[in-house]
Design a protein around this motif. Structure first.
Motif, short mmCIF file in Angstrom:
data_model
loop_
_atom_site.label_atom_id
_atom_site.label_comp_id
_atom_site.label_asym_id
_atom_site.label_seq_id
_atom_site.Cartn_x
_atom_site.Cartn_y
_atom_site.Cartn_z
N ALA A 416 0.82 -1.21 0.00
CA ALA A 416 0.00 0.00 0.00
C ALA A 416 0.85 1.26 0.00
CB ALA A 416 -0.94 0.00 1.21
N ILE A 417 2.01 1.21 0.64
CA ILE A 417 2.89 2.38 0.66
C ILE A 417 3.33 2.73 -0.76
CG2 ILE A 417 5.09 3.31 1.48
CD1 ILE A 417 4.79 1.45 3.93
N ALA A 418 3.77 1.72 -1.49
CA ALA A 418 4.22 1.96 -2.86
C ALA A 418 3.08 2.45 -3.73
CB ALA A 418 4.80 0.67 -3.43
N ILE A 419 1.90 1.84 -3.61
CA ILE A 419 0.77 2.22 -4.45
C ILE A 419 0.30 3.62 -4.10
CG2 ILE A 419 -1.62 1.63 -5.02
CD1 ILE A 419 -0.76 -1.33 -4.66
N LYS A 420 0.32 3.96 -2.80
CA LYS A 420 -0.06 5.31 -2.37
C LYS A 420 0.90 6.35 -2.95
CE LYS A 420 -2.56 8.04 0.39
NZ LYS A 420 -4.02 8.23 0.22
N MET A 421 2.16 5.97 -3.13
CA MET A 421 3.16 6.88 -3.69
C MET A 421 3.06 6.99 -5.21
SD MET A 421 6.48 5.81 -1.36
CE MET A 421 7.57 6.98 -2.17
N GLY A 422 2.19 6.18 -5.83
CA GLY A 422 2.01 6.25 -7.27
C GLY A 422 2.89 5.32 -8.06
N ALA A 423 3.30 4.20 -7.47
CA ALA A 423 4.19 3.27 -8.16
C ALA A 423 3.57 2.73 -9.44
CB ALA A 423 4.53 2.10 -7.23
N THR A 424 4.39 2.55 -10.44
CA THR A 424 3.96 1.96 -11.70
C THR A 424 4.30 0.47 -11.71
OG1 THR A 424 6.07 2.36 -12.80
CG2 THR A 424 4.43 4.14 -12.89
N LYS A 425 3.77 -0.23 -12.70
CA LYS A 425 4.11 -1.64 -12.85
C LYS A 425 5.60 -1.81 -13.08
CE LYS A 425 3.31 -6.06 -13.34
NZ LYS A 425 4.66 -6.56 -13.59
N GLU A 426 6.20 -0.87 -13.79
CA GLU A 426 7.64 -0.96 -14.04
C GLU A 426 8.45 -0.76 -12.76
OE1 GLU A 426 5.67 -1.29 -17.49
OE2 GLU A 426 5.41 0.44 -16.15
N ASP A 427 7.93 0.05 -11.81
CA ASP A 427 8.58 0.17 -10.51
C ASP A 427 8.59 -1.17 -9.79
OD1 ASP A 427 9.14 2.93 -10.69
OD2 ASP A 427 7.11 3.44 -10.01
N PHE A 428 7.45 -1.88 -9.86
CA PHE A 428 7.40 -3.22 -9.27
C PHE A 428 8.40 -4.13 -9.98
CE2 PHE A 428 3.79 -1.70 -7.09
CZ PHE A 428 3.29 -2.66 -6.22
N ASP A 429 8.43 -4.06 -11.32
CA ASP A 429 9.31 -4.94 -12.09
C ASP A 429 10.79 -4.69 -11.78
OD1 ASP A 429 7.05 -5.93 -13.29
OD2 ASP A 429 7.29 -4.78 -15.15
N ARG A 430 11.15 -3.43 -11.50
CA ARG A 430 12.55 -3.09 -11.23
C ARG A 430 12.99 -3.55 -9.84
NH1 ARG A 430 11.32 1.68 -14.12
NH2 ARG A 430 10.72 2.75 -12.20
N THR A 431 12.04 -3.90 -9.00
CA THR A 431 12.37 -4.30 -7.63
C THR A 431 12.82 -5.75 -7.62
OG1 THR A 431 10.69 -2.79 -6.79
CG2 THR A 431 11.48 -4.49 -5.28
N VAL A 432 14.00 -5.99 -7.07
CA VAL A 432 14.54 -7.35 -7.01
C VAL A 432 13.75 -8.17 -6.00
CG1 VAL A 432 16.60 -8.74 -6.50
CG2 VAL A 432 16.82 -6.53 -7.67
N ALA A 433 13.45 -9.40 -6.37
CA ALA A 433 12.64 -10.28 -5.53
C ALA A 433 13.41 -10.72 -4.29
CB ALA A 433 12.21 -11.50 -6.33
#
Length: 452
Positions: A416-433
């Motif tokens: 929710a923090i990331a989504i509240k900040m306006g994260a894009t799908k590419e922001d999720f993709d760039r995040t290492v698992a």
């Protein structure tokens, strides 16, 4: 015009307590608060806190079964409800004491009685005392709603479950919202034979369709006898419990019947309508973005306004009210992108738009996966986790996230923090698992499963 208090709060739940404590402790206001039952309100006394402790208790049979699968020699004598209830009651007493001390330390005067309004600045207590206040805040919350049923049987609500002297052998839960589903899972986990009726086509109305279907299937697999499209026609007290006649033509005797068919705002008998406070169809207090009613001196926060009925929202509303009225810091409570969790087994964590709501507004892409998590797969259980992202096809912003998994509530808070900040799908993709975890699936879903 002289006043006894700068602020008088009616209701000692999360929203009212926060507003009173901030107004008095941070801003030096003279504050009185009236509560007719126990300090802490629904969340602390008969909601979130005792429910979550029961969720923990109900999960141990599955945990012990897993322990055996992992090589541990585990034996149990069963669940001792009496011992658990004693500890639960003691914990609630402790929390109520903490709420009281927080108020008194801030300088709030507590009145342990019911209060109603006489005019725009006057409250009258059940003791007969009357006080004048420059501002009045209504924070009386809500209460379970039970429809009238033919037969006159003794019916319980979620409030009563915490006070049972003994666990029933069988129970019927009527309702399909998050409270009904949570208690169906809790009692099932504690060894009660659970049947659940819901008159609608699928449980958890308002949540993402795919997620609610996933949970319904897993609840059935876990032992809950769930019937949708089914309601109670008649319920009569008989020897051994309650005889229920249902819309599918069956007659069944359950030891207890619990109704969890919604909640209504606690506004009856407060004298609000006579003062010009506008009420909605369900009795909710209509307020503006500052939590102010149609009567300028009267405000309302929390479930009594029926905006977003969650404890953290009530707390934010109460704090914003105190900042605005007493702190010279005009603040509106933010009701956008509020995350929440449903404590079924497994849990549902959700934030933002469902797939159904999003596709009605704009073009979207849906990223979703379902899989058996490592822990339960090794133990031989058939559990399946579901993760889902709703993405705006144009801006690439993540509009919604829905997780069905153990500890989904913990995961959704961080998403929710990331989504509240306006994260894009590419922001999720760039995040290492983070491997190996269930949550890593949130950043490894590369291709949409569908577009709409």
């Amino acid at each position: 015009m002289s006043f006894d208090y700068d602020l008088f709060v009616i209701g000692g739940g999360s929203g009212g307590v926060r507003a009173a404590r901030i107004a008095a402790g941070d801003y030096g206001a003279k504050v009185g608060l009236a509560e007719e039952y126990r300090m802490g309100g629904t969340c602390v006394i008969r909601g979130c806190v005792p429910k979550k402790l029961m969720v923990f208790a109900s999960a141990f049979p599955e945990a012990m079964a897993d322990a055996r699968a992992y090589g541990w020699d585990v034996a149990t004598q069963g669940f001792d409800w009496t011992a658990f209830r004693a500890k639960l009651d003691a914990e609630l007493d402790r929390l109520e004491g903490a709420y009281r001390s927080g108020l008194t330390n801030a300088g709030v005067t507590i009145h342990d009685t019911r209060a109603v309004l006489e005019d725009a600045h006057t409250v009258r207590l059940a003791t007969g005392e009357a006080f004048r206040a420059k501002h009045i805040l209504i924070a009386t919350g809500g209460a379970p709603f039970v429809p009238e049923i033919e037969g006159g049987a003794t019916l319980l609500t979620s409030n009563d479950i915490f006070k049972l002297d003994a666990l029933p052998k069988s129970v019927l839960i009527v309702g399909g919202g998050f409270i009904a589903c949570e208690f169906a899972c809790i009692l099932n986990g504690l060894g009660v034979e659970v049947t659940q009726f819901y008159r609608g086509a699928q449980i958890l109305r308002g949540f993402d369709d795919e997620a609610r279907g996933h949970i319904a299937e897993l609840m059935r697999e876990g032992g809950v006898n769930l019937h949708v499209g089914t309601d109670v026609i008649e319920a009569r007290d008989v020897a051994g419990g309650v005889r229920v006649t249902s819309t599918d033509g069956r007659e069944t005797v359950f030891e207890k019947v619990v109704y969890a068919t919604g909640r209504k705002p606690n506004t009856a008998g407060l004298g609000l309508a006579a003062l010009g406070v506008t009420l909605g169809r369900q009795g909710e207090i209509i307020v503006d973005e500052w939590s102010q009613t149609a009567v300028p001196s009267i405000y309302a926060v929390g479930d009594v306004t029926d905006r977003i009925n969650l404890t953290p929202v009530a707390i934010r509303e109460g704090h914003a009210f105190a900042d605005t009225v007493f702190g010279a810091k005009p603040t509106k409570a933010d009701h956008d992108l509020v995350a929440s969790a449903v404590y079924t087994q497994p849990e549902l964590g959700t934030v933002g738009l469902t797939e159904e709501a999003a596709r009605d507004e704009r073009p979207i892409e849906v990223y979703a996966t379902a899989f058996r998590p490592m822990k339960s797969a090794f133990a031989g259980r058939p559990d399946r986790v579901m993760m889902k992202l709703i993405v705006c096809a144009e801006t690439r912003k993540v509009l919604g996230c829905h997780i069905v998994a153990p500890e989904a509530g913990e995961m959704i808070q961080l998403a929710a923090i990331a989504i509240k900040m306006g994260a894009t799908k590419e922001d999720f993709d760039r995040t290492v698992a983070v491997h190996p975890t269930m949550a890593e699936e949130l950043v490894t879903m590369r291709k949409p499963v569908r577009k709409a």
